[in-house]
Design a protein around this motif. Sequence first.
Motif, PDB file in Angstrom:
ATOM      1  N   LEU A   1      90.994  -1.658  47.419  1.00  0.00           N
ATOM      2  CA  LEU A   1      89.776  -1.893  48.182  1.00  0.00           C
ATOM      3  C   LEU A   1      89.401  -0.707  49.057  1.00  0.00           C
ATOM      4  O   LEU A   1      88.288  -0.650  49.574  1.00  0.00           O
ATOM      5  N   ALA A   2      90.308   0.228  49.247  1.00  0.00           N
ATOM      6  CA  ALA A   2      90.033   1.385  50.096  1.00  0.00           C
ATOM      7  C   ALA A   2      89.140   2.370  49.355  1.00  0.00           C
ATOM      8  O   ALA A   2      89.255   2.537  48.139  1.00  0.00           O
ATOM      9  N   PRO A   3      88.225   3.057  50.072  1.00  0.00           N
ATOM     10  CA  PRO A   3      87.428   4.109  49.421  1.00  0.00           C
ATOM     11  C   PRO A   3      88.348   5.179  48.845  1.00  0.00           C
ATOM     12  O   PRO A   3      89.444   5.417  49.365  1.00  0.00           O
ATOM     13  N   ALA A   4      87.905   5.839  47.780  1.00  0.00           N
ATOM     14  CA  ALA A   4      88.751   6.830  47.106  1.00  0.00           C
ATOM     15  C   ALA A   4      89.145   7.970  48.025  1.00  0.00           C
ATOM     16  O   ALA A   4      90.197   8.590  47.846  1.00  0.00           O
ATOM     17  N   TRP A   5      88.321   8.276  49.026  1.00  0.00           N
ATOM     18  CA  TRP A   5      88.607   9.400  49.917  1.00  0.00           C
ATOM     19  C   TRP A   5      89.575   9.036  51.045  1.00  0.00           C
ATOM     20  O   TRP A   5      90.093   9.913  51.727  1.00  0.00           O
TER      21      TRP A   5
END
Length: 314
Positions: free
Chosen positions: A27-31
């Motif tokens: 669920l975390a953004p890729a960055w």
Amino acid sequence: MSTEHTALRALVGVTFALALGACGDELAPAWEIRGFRLFGAKIENLTRQAADPGVAEAAPGEQVRLTLSYVDPAPAARPLNVTWVFCAEATVMGTTFGCTSRGVSVLAGATVTYEVPRLDFSVDPSNRPRIQAVALACAGGTVVLDPATRQPRCTGEGSESWVMTRSLLVRTDETVRPNHNPTIDRVSFIRSGLTTADAVTVGTETPLRVPRCTTDPCPEHTLDVSVAAGSREIQPTFDLQGNRVMTQERLQFGFFTNKGTMENAFRVDSVAIPDGPIRNRWMAPREAGTVRFLFTAQDTRGGFDVVERTVVVE
């Protein structure tokens, strides 16, 4: 060789699933750097290092060093156990990665030295011989073979795992200049509202100091990543008619941080700007503290580089 390594060798002789269990926060953004994570691995040809440093390919009989790039933000230091599986004859079937029994090697460690065997190799879509390397990394635990599923998994209370694949191109002739790792030589910071002329180099010794966000929306600062001359090499490829042509390779850049908000995780060289600039926007967090950044650059032939920088938000 340990019992577990023997079991892993036997396993990949039939089929090898690219799964260790949880591999980061989906669920975390890729960055966003939120937990233990792999970012890549640098391949360095040790046999040619003295005469031609930075080569990221190897011929049969030559030795290469693979060094993992990773982050483990756990509050307390914990051991990292890594198992590498090198497959000289490999196939991909859906989500399953298969290896034949020939040319399979199993090594352990975040940094390993591997000798390219002498045999017939698998080829990529451009018909280039290559070896597929799979790194199974387990932070705070151990990679073991699950007796029920016959697949490797990371065990240990609170442990985190990650799986990554790398392709090592094998040189069967010397008709084309070997590929080299790109080199990130500068990271610059342009404060919101300023121009390129006001860019400040983000160094490794004295952290840059940046004001925290106090408005809504937060100001957008610009991060600029550049590579050394020669990092974008000329490579053989094919045009739309299938003819072999020589073109300048396009690099992919990664932008990662543990605080604030990044506009995108990746930037890629384009036809319009084949030599950069490569820029991304970042908004500082509302809380003061140290912010960690990782920047990566990679090509399509195994070349890779990574640098880390920090800024102090106040």
